[in-house]
Structures are given as structure tokens and as C-alpha cells.
Design a protein around this motif. Structure first.
Motif, PDB file in Angstrom:
ATOM      1  N   PRO A 180     -28.813 -83.405  71.297  1.00  0.00           N
ATOM      2  CA  PRO A 180     -28.460 -83.355  69.737  1.00  0.00           C
ATOM      3  C   PRO A 180     -29.131 -84.383  68.883  1.00  0.00           C
ATOM      4  N   LEU A 181     -29.445 -83.742  67.580  1.00  0.00           N
ATOM      5  CA  LEU A 181     -30.086 -84.866  66.767  1.00  0.00           C
ATOM      6  C   LEU A 181     -29.256 -84.781  65.239  1.00  0.00           C
ATOM      7  N   PRO A 182     -28.746 -85.968  64.613  1.00  0.00           N
ATOM      8  CA  PRO A 182     -28.023 -85.594  63.512  1.00  0.00           C
ATOM      9  C   PRO A 182     -28.845 -84.727  62.389  1.00  0.00           C
ATOM     10  N   ASP A 183     -27.941 -84.064  61.434  1.00  0.00           N
ATOM     11  CA  ASP A 183     -28.496 -83.832  60.360  1.00  0.00           C
ATOM     12  C   ASP A 183     -29.404 -84.970  59.353  1.00  0.00           C
ATOM     13  N   GLY A 184     -30.359 -84.098  58.504  1.00  0.00           N
ATOM     14  CA  GLY A 184     -31.138 -85.140  57.857  1.00  0.00           C
ATOM     15  C   GLY A 184     -32.684 -85.261  58.278  1.00  0.00           C
ATOM     16  N   PHE A 185     -33.085 -84.476  59.334  1.00  0.00           N
ATOM     17  CA  PHE A 185     -34.122 -84.461  59.914  1.00  0.00           C
ATOM     18  C   PHE A 185     -34.752 -85.860  60.456  1.00  0.00           C
ATOM     19  N   LEU A 186     -33.811 -86.613  61.120  1.00  0.00           N
ATOM     20  CA  LEU A 186     -33.884 -87.834  61.640  1.00  0.00           C
ATOM     21  C   LEU A 186     -34.715 -87.493  63.060  1.00  0.00           C
ATOM     22  N   PRO A 187     -35.936 -88.022  63.000  1.00  0.00           N
ATOM     23  CA  PRO A 187     -36.813 -87.833  64.160  1.00  0.00           C
ATOM     24  C   PRO A 187     -36.355 -88.573  65.495  1.00  0.00           C
ATOM     25  N   GLU A 188     -36.728 -88.312  66.381  1.00  0.00           N
ATOM     26  CA  GLU A 188     -36.378 -89.268  67.625  1.00  0.00           C
ATOM     27  C   GLU A 188     -37.744 -89.603  68.452  1.00  0.00           C
ATOM     28  N   PRO A 189     -38.710 -90.531  67.854  1.00  0.00           N
ATOM     29  CA  PRO A 189     -39.927 -90.845  68.339  1.00  0.00           C
ATOM     30  C   PRO A 189     -39.815 -91.566  69.649  1.00  0.00           C
ATOM     31  N   TYR A 190     -38.584 -92.101  69.729  1.00  0.00           N
ATOM     32  CA  TYR A 190     -38.326 -92.744  71.110  1.00  0.00           C
ATOM     33  C   TYR A 190     -38.687 -91.702  72.031  1.00  0.00           C
ATOM     34  N   PHE A 191     -38.385 -90.337  72.047  1.00  0.00           N
ATOM     35  CA  PHE A 191     -38.887 -89.585  73.082  1.00  0.00           C
ATOM     36  C   PHE A 191     -40.090 -89.478  73.730  1.00  0.00           C
ATOM     37  N   ILE A 192     -40.391 -89.336  74.913  1.00  0.00           N
ATOM     38  CA  ILE A 192     -41.795 -89.214  75.594  1.00  0.00           C
ATOM     39  C   ILE A 192     -42.498 -88.029  74.877  1.00  0.00           C
ATOM     40  N   ASN A 193     -41.884 -86.946  74.597  1.00  0.00           N
ATOM     41  CA  ASN A 193     -42.623 -85.895  74.086  1.00  0.00           C
ATOM     42  C   ASN A 193     -42.131 -85.289  72.594  1.00  0.00           C
ATOM     43  N   TRP A 194     -42.179 -86.505  71.598  1.00  0.00           N
ATOM     44  CA  TRP A 194     -41.784 -86.248  70.404  1.00  0.00           C
ATOM     45  C   TRP A 194     -42.874 -85.486  69.577  1.00  0.00           C
ATOM     46  N   ASN A 195     -42.579 -84.158  69.259  1.00  0.00           N
ATOM     47  CA  ASN A 195     -43.537 -83.819  68.391  1.00  0.00           C
ATOM     48  C   ASN A 195     -42.714 -82.762  67.230  1.00  0.00           C
ATOM     49  N   THR A 196     -43.544 -82.322  66.476  1.00  0.00           N
ATOM     50  CA  THR A 196     -43.047 -81.515  65.256  1.00  0.00           C
ATOM     51  C   THR A 196     -41.934 -80.723  65.810  1.00  0.00           C
ATOM     52  N   THR A 197     -41.930 -79.838  66.822  1.00  0.00           N
ATOM     53  CA  THR A 197     -40.841 -79.112  67.486  1.00  0.00           C
ATOM     54  C   THR A 197     -39.876 -79.714  68.292  1.00  0.00           C
ATOM     55  N   GLY A 198     -39.984 -80.968  68.740  1.00  0.00           N
ATOM     56  CA  GLY A 198     -39.141 -81.670  69.225  1.00  0.00           C
ATOM     57  C   GLY A 198     -39.107 -81.496  70.937  1.00  0.00           C
ATOM     58  N   PHE A 199     -38.829 -80.290  71.629  1.00  0.00           N
ATOM     59  CA  PHE A 199     -38.972 -79.903  73.089  1.00  0.00           C
ATOM     60  C   PHE A 199     -37.964 -80.479  73.616  1.00  0.00           C
ATOM     61  N   PHE A 200     -36.670 -80.563  73.087  1.00  0.00           N
ATOM     62  CA  PHE A 200     -35.580 -80.891  73.445  1.00  0.00           C
ATOM     63  C   PHE A 200     -34.449 -79.911  73.420  1.00  0.00           C
ATOM     64  N   LYS A 201     -34.678 -78.673  73.998  1.00  0.00           N
ATOM     65  CA  LYS A 201     -33.789 -77.463  73.900  1.00  0.00           C
ATOM     66  C   LYS A 201     -33.129 -77.679  75.658  1.00  0.00           C
TER      67      LYS A 201
END
Length: 418
Positions: A305-326
Motif C-alpha cells: 500500500p501507498l497513501p494517496d497524494g503520489f507519495l513515493p517510496e524511495p526506500y524501496f530497492i526497486n523504486w521506479n516510476t511504476t513502483g513494481f509493488f504489485k
């Protein structure tokens, strides 16, 4: 205390500015020795072209001018055990104007009116922070700039995300740093005002009364550090994060290892949140070359889950434009960076590729996706151009079942401290 602006005053777009991707100093020191003003300009051209005739392309061209103030901490008449309590203040003003024509589509960069289907001609964000210090402890109340899981400063578009609430940072020892906070609202990158945290799933938006968090950072040795974070997003979900990072250095060579674990669980029986994220990144730097290989996997009964407001999660190893968190997604990450400092000082280039699979599309079929990025940046070295920088980002996204897109971002940045 933070305040927000009243009715918007229509601006005249008479000038086109150069600008800078601004950074906010996130110091944990209670005693700031000098006051600082930071003025930034950012000219941002961003366009995303979808490979589908039924999906509207998005983007805009905009110009911002921002001013950030950090005061020196001054002694008050109050003291504890002979040490004075200090006081100070921070303030910020961010303003952006749209230079392109209205595309009548939400682009996640500028405010958008869904009723009139129009992009804002301009927008303004401002706030202030009261600071109280004692020895190695700092209490901040008002507008906050946070670099944590769930709450980060997003400089990837135009104006910056900020938060409202209070936090306390303390350097408990040379190795251990503690941070506690209660954040009541956020001001997303494409909105003017502060609003409650929220999370939308299956078309229903759920709201939170605030985020309570604890962050501990421990430097085990000069080469090994750890971080633990717990965030309680009231009425929504809880989040745990544990990170370990090791760096080994030799002449013209270094090896960096990062292991990260995230766990998100619902705090509301109306939601179905049960997700874990495990990631590993190995990076090698040899002279001007840097190579990184990473792996990330989502485990559990839901997407991460990511909160609304386009809050990124750059702590992720694979944080990209599309997230890769499905849900159930596995992603593989490759990155290569070259610093041209021996030939063209100030020039850096980065190539990045991520491939994700093992997740399902909305219709239940197996799906896969990949994203390739090219990033080029140049910081001018001439004394009379100090503070001026250029950045270009190319994003190429492809998905087996879904809509491909190509995105270009170009920034002209200027920053001046005084």
C-alpha cells in the motif's frame, strides 16, 4: 506553527525563469550555528505519451521560484541543568506558474479541478516551523521536511511535498539517533493546502487522523549501519521497516550492500492489507564506474500500500516510476552510472533497467512489465554559473497487459544560498 495561504491571486506569466531541483536540509542538530536562506528556481518540462488512443497523454511545462529559510538557534532565559533551551524558526514559500496550454487532464504535477477539467494556471505553498532545542535534542512544530519511509520530500516533479505536525529528534549517543513524530496532514506535490492522509482501494477512499512514527538509526561500526522504523497510520494500517547497510572501501573501489524489509498490515477491518517487501541491492564502484544489481519481492495477500497524494517510496530497492509493488511481484534491477569528472566535471549519466513478473493483471491473467531509464545531469562548474544545473530523464515503460508509455522530463535548476 504552519499556516496556509488564503484565496489564490491570479498571476501574470511575464517571465520565464531558470530553476533548480531544491533540496531541504534535514539536520538533526539542535544548535544551528548560522542562519541560511536558500533561493531556488526550477523550470520543468514533463510529458508522458501513452501507447493507446483511449488514454490521454499527460504533462506540462512550468516554472517555480521558491525560498527556504533556516534560522540560527538562539538561547532563551530558560535552562535545564545549566544548559539553555534554544529557539528558532524555519519558513518556506513555493510558487509555480504553468507555461504550457491547459491540457484539461490531471498530470500529477499541477493542481487539477475535476469539475471544470482544468489545470491550475499557478499555485502557491507556504509554511513555517517553530524549533525548540536542548543539547542534542530538537523539537519541531509546524511544516516538516521528512526523509523517512511513508513520508519523503519528492523533488521529482515541480513543487515539493511537505508535512504538518511535530517531531522530536535526538542524538542519544555517537552511534544512536532517535526520532519520534506525529504528523496530522500532508501537502502533496500537486496541491496547495494541507489535508488528511488517505488510502484509496477499490474506488473507496479511507481517511486517517494522523501518522505516529518512531525511527531508530544505529551506526554499529564505520562500515555498518541499521535503521528500524514503525509507522502507525491511524484507522488505516501499520508499517514496519528494517534496513541494514554495509560499505567496504579500498583504493578506487567500494562495495555497498543493502538489505531491506517492509511489512504493512491493516489497522482497519474495512481494508485488506497484508504485504511484505523484501529487497537486496549490491553496488560496486570502481573509479568512475558504478554498477548495481538488485532484487525485490512482494509477499502477502495484497499489493504493497501507498497513501494517496503520489507519495513515493524511495526506500524501496526497486523504486521506479511504476513502483513494481504489485501483489506477488518479483522484480530484478540493474543500474549503471558513470561520472565524467575526469573529462567533463559535473556530468553524470545513469542507465537503469527493472524487469517485474509473477503478478496478475486485472482480468486474472499472468502479467509482466519492464522499465528502462536514462538519466543525464550536468552541474555547471564555472564560478559565474555556480548553482545552475541541467537534468534529463527518459522513461520507457512496457507491460504485457496494460498500457505502455514513454516519458520525458527536462529540468533547468538554479540554487543560491546566502
Amino acid at each position: 506553527m504552519t499556516y496556509r495561504k488564503g484565496p489564490k491571486v491570479e498571476s501574470k506569466r511575464s517571465f520565464i525563469f531558470l530553476i533548480v531541483l531544491s533540496g531541504i536540509s534535514l539536520s538533526s542538530q539542535a544548535q544551528t550555528t548560522e542562519q541560511e536562506w536558500k533561493f531556488t528556481l526550477k523550470n520543468a518540462y514533463i510529458e508522458r505519451d501513452f501507447d493507446s488512443p483511449v488514454v490521454k497523454d499527460i504533462g506540462s511545462w512550468s516554472q517555480s521560484a521558491s525560498l527556504f529559510y533556516t534560522s540560527k538557534m538562539k538561547d532563551t532565559p530558560l535552562s535545564i541543568a545549566g544548559s539553555p533551551i534554544t529557539i528558532g524558526a524555519n519558513a518556506s514559500t513555493q510558487y509555480a506558474v504553468r507555461l504550457s496550454s491547459d491540457k484539461h487532464v490531471a498530470d500529477t504535477i499541477l493542481p487539477f479541478d475535476p469539475v471544470n477539467q482544468s489545470q491550475a494556471a499557478d499555485y502557491l505553498k507556504y509554511g513555517a516551523t517553530l524549533k525548540l532545542g536542548y543539547q542534542n535534542t530538537l523539537l519541531s512544530l509546524g511544516e516538516l521536511w521528512l526523509d523517512l519511509p511513508l513520508t519523503t520530500v519528492d523533488g521529482s516533479r515541480q513543487l515539493l511535498t511537505s508535512y504538518w505536525g511535530g517531531n522530536l529528534r535526538s542524538q542519544l549517543s555517537d552511534q544512536l539517533q532517535l526520532e519520534l513524530g506525529h504528523i496530522t496532514k500532508l501537502s502533496p506535490r500537486n496541491e496547495e493546502d494541507f489535508r488528511k492522509f488517505s488510502y484509496t482501494t477499490k474506488g473507496v477512499t479511507h481517511y486517517s487522523d494522523g501518522l505516529n512514527y518512531l525511527d531508530l538509526r544505529y551506526q554499529i561500526s564505520p562500515h555498518l549501519k541499521t535503521e528500524y522504523y514503525f509507522g502507525h497510520l491511524e484507522n488505516l494500517y501499520n508499517k514496519h521497516y528494517l534496513g541494514v547497510e554495509h560499505t567496504w572501501k579500498a583504493d578506487s573501489f567500494s562495495l555497498n550492500s543493502k538489505l531491506k524489509y517492509f511489512n504493512a498490515q491493516e489497522d482497519n477491518n474495512q481494508l485488506n492489507i497484508d504485504a511484505q517487501n523484501i529487497g537486496l541491492l549490491e553496488s560496486v564502484k570502481i573509479n568512475n564506474h558504478s554498477i548495481g544489481i538488485g532484487y525485490q519481492q512482494i509477499i502477502g495477500e495484497s499489493a504493497y500500500p501507498l497513501p494517496d497524494g503520489f507519495l513515493p517510496e524511495p526506500y524501496f530497492i526497486n523504486w521506479n516510476t511504476t513502483g513494481f509493488f504489485k501483489q506477488d511481484e518479483k522484480s530484478y534491477h540493474f543500474i549503471y552510472n558513470y561520472d565524467f569528472k575526469d573529462y567533463i566535471p559535473g556530468l553524470n549519466t545513469t542507465l537503469k533497467y527493472v524487469y517485474g513478473n509473477n503478478f496478475k493483471a486485472a482480468d486474472g491473467h499472468e502479467n509482466k512489465e519492464n522499465e528502462a531509464n536514462f538519466i543525464g545531469s550536468y552541474a555547471f562548474q564555472q564560478p559565474y554559473l555556480k548553482g545552475l544545473a541541467l537534468q534529463y530523464l527518459l522513461i520507457d515503460y512496457n507491460v504485457k497487459q496494460g498500457t505502455d508509455f514513454t516519458e520525458n522530463r527536462f529540468f533547468v535548476n538554479y540554487s543560491k544560498k546566502f
